[in-house]
Structures are given as structure tokens and as C-alpha cells.
Motif scaffolding. Sequence first.
Motif, PDB file in Angstrom:
ATOM      1  N   ALA A  35       0.837  -1.205   0.000  1.00  0.00           N
ATOM      2  CA  ALA A  35       0.000   0.000   0.000  1.00  0.00           C
ATOM      3  C   ALA A  35       0.870   1.253   0.000  1.00  0.00           C
ATOM      4  CB  ALA A  35      -0.932  -0.009   1.202  1.00  0.00           C
ATOM      5  N   ALA A  36       1.987   1.226   0.728  1.00  0.00           N
ATOM      6  CA  ALA A  36       2.898   2.373   0.756  1.00  0.00           C
ATOM      7  C   ALA A  36       3.478   2.628  -0.639  1.00  0.00           C
ATOM      8  CB  ALA A  36       4.020   2.138   1.767  1.00  0.00           C
ATOM      9  N   TYR A  58       1.631  11.106  -0.594  1.00  0.00           N
ATOM     10  CA  TYR A  58       2.906  10.901   0.092  1.00  0.00           C
ATOM     11  C   TYR A  58       2.676  10.696   1.590  1.00  0.00           C
ATOM     12  CZ  TYR A  58       5.456  12.450  -4.066  1.00  0.00           C
ATOM     13  OH  TYR A  58       5.969  12.561  -5.324  1.00  0.00           O
ATOM     14  N   ALA A  59       1.777  11.476   2.186  1.00  0.00           N
ATOM     15  CA  ALA A  59       1.485  11.344   3.617  1.00  0.00           C
ATOM     16  C   ALA A  59       0.897   9.958   3.916  1.00  0.00           C
ATOM     17  CB  ALA A  59       0.519  12.441   4.062  1.00  0.00           C
ATOM     18  N   ALA A  60      -0.040   9.509   3.079  1.00  0.00           N
ATOM     19  CA  ALA A  60      -0.630   8.178   3.278  1.00  0.00           C
ATOM     20  C   ALA A  60       0.434   7.091   3.096  1.00  0.00           C
ATOM     21  CB  ALA A  60      -1.782   7.957   2.310  1.00  0.00           C
ATOM     22  N   GLY A  61       1.319   7.277   2.131  1.00  0.00           N
ATOM     23  CA  GLY A  61       2.399   6.314   1.929  1.00  0.00           C
ATOM     24  C   GLY A  61       3.323   6.230   3.132  1.00  0.00           C
ATOM     25  N   LEU A  62       3.619   7.389   3.748  1.00  0.00           N
ATOM     26  CA  LEU A  62       4.459   7.378   4.945  1.00  0.00           C
ATOM     27  C   LEU A  62       3.778   6.664   6.106  1.00  0.00           C
ATOM     28  CD1 LEU A  62       6.241  10.828   5.277  1.00  0.00           C
ATOM     29  CD2 LEU A  62       7.262   8.568   5.318  1.00  0.00           C
ATOM     30  N   VAL A  63       2.468   6.870   6.256  1.00  0.00           N
ATOM     31  CA  VAL A  63       1.750   6.192   7.341  1.00  0.00           C
ATOM     32  C   VAL A  63       1.774   4.682   7.121  1.00  0.00           C
ATOM     33  CG1 VAL A  63      -0.521   5.851   8.373  1.00  0.00           C
ATOM     34  CG2 VAL A  63       0.317   8.160   7.953  1.00  0.00           C
ATOM     35  N   PHE A  64       1.512   4.236   5.895  1.00  0.00           N
ATOM     36  CA  PHE A  64       1.545   2.795   5.628  1.00  0.00           C
ATOM     37  C   PHE A  64       2.946   2.241   5.802  1.00  0.00           C
ATOM     38  CE2 PHE A  64      -2.580   3.292   3.405  1.00  0.00           C
ATOM     39  CZ  PHE A  64      -3.262   2.303   4.090  1.00  0.00           C
ATOM     40  N   LEU A  65       3.953   3.012   5.429  1.00  0.00           N
ATOM     41  CA  LEU A  65       5.324   2.568   5.649  1.00  0.00           C
ATOM     42  C   LEU A  65       5.631   2.490   7.143  1.00  0.00           C
ATOM     43  CD1 LEU A  65       7.716   1.727   3.932  1.00  0.00           C
ATOM     44  CD2 LEU A  65       8.520   4.080   4.009  1.00  0.00           C
TER      45      LEU A  65
END
Length: 114
Positions: A35-36, A58-65
Motif C-alpha cells: 500500500a505504501a 505521500y502522507a498516506a504512503g508514509l503512514v503505511f510505511l
Amino acid sequence: MVPQIGRRMTPPLPDLLRDPDGRHPFWLRVIFLGAAVVFFALGVVGWLIPVITGIPFYAAGLVFLGLASDRTRRFINRMERKLSEKTRRRIRRVIAKVPGRWVRGLVNIPEGAV
């Protein structure tokens, strides 16, 4: 306690992303990592095609990461602690409006912060 001018004493805000109760299973971390990658790719697409902005992706990707990796979660929390108290409260206020108990459950939102 962090003193604020003209206000009562308020306790410091906790870290943005909660510590997990236990380590996520491997298959769930792989899904979070996938997902990230998808959200980072959407962020790049948003950067190339200016119709949509890439910052939320990018913010959602960081949270999933951060969900996939403890090291990334600690990095996000460390960087968030460097922000001003006002900005940290504003971030929590925006996240508190997100419709989804699962998403809000990932973030520490104290009662007095919003």
C-alpha cells in the motif's frame, strides 16, 4: 507540563503514531508495504499531472510505511516532535475529522488536543 502563555498548563502531546500492541504478522506488513508503494506511486503521478496534488498520497504512503516498519514509525514520531505544539495539534485536529475509526485508531489524539 508544557507552559503556554495565557493558557493553563497542558501536558505534552504523545507521539503521533501509536506503538503497536505487538508486532504485525509478516503478511500484514507486506500488505502495508505494498500500500505504501502504491501511494508513493500515486504521489509521483500527482506530481507529474498537476490536476491532483501528490502531498496527501505521500502522507498516506508514509503512514503505511510506518505501519510496515518500526524504524519508519519511530522516524515519523521523531520528526513530528520537532514541529511546534500548535502545528502538532492542528495535525491531530485534521486527522480526528477523518471518517474511519481504524485510521483514527492509528494516531494518538488526546481529548484536549482537538
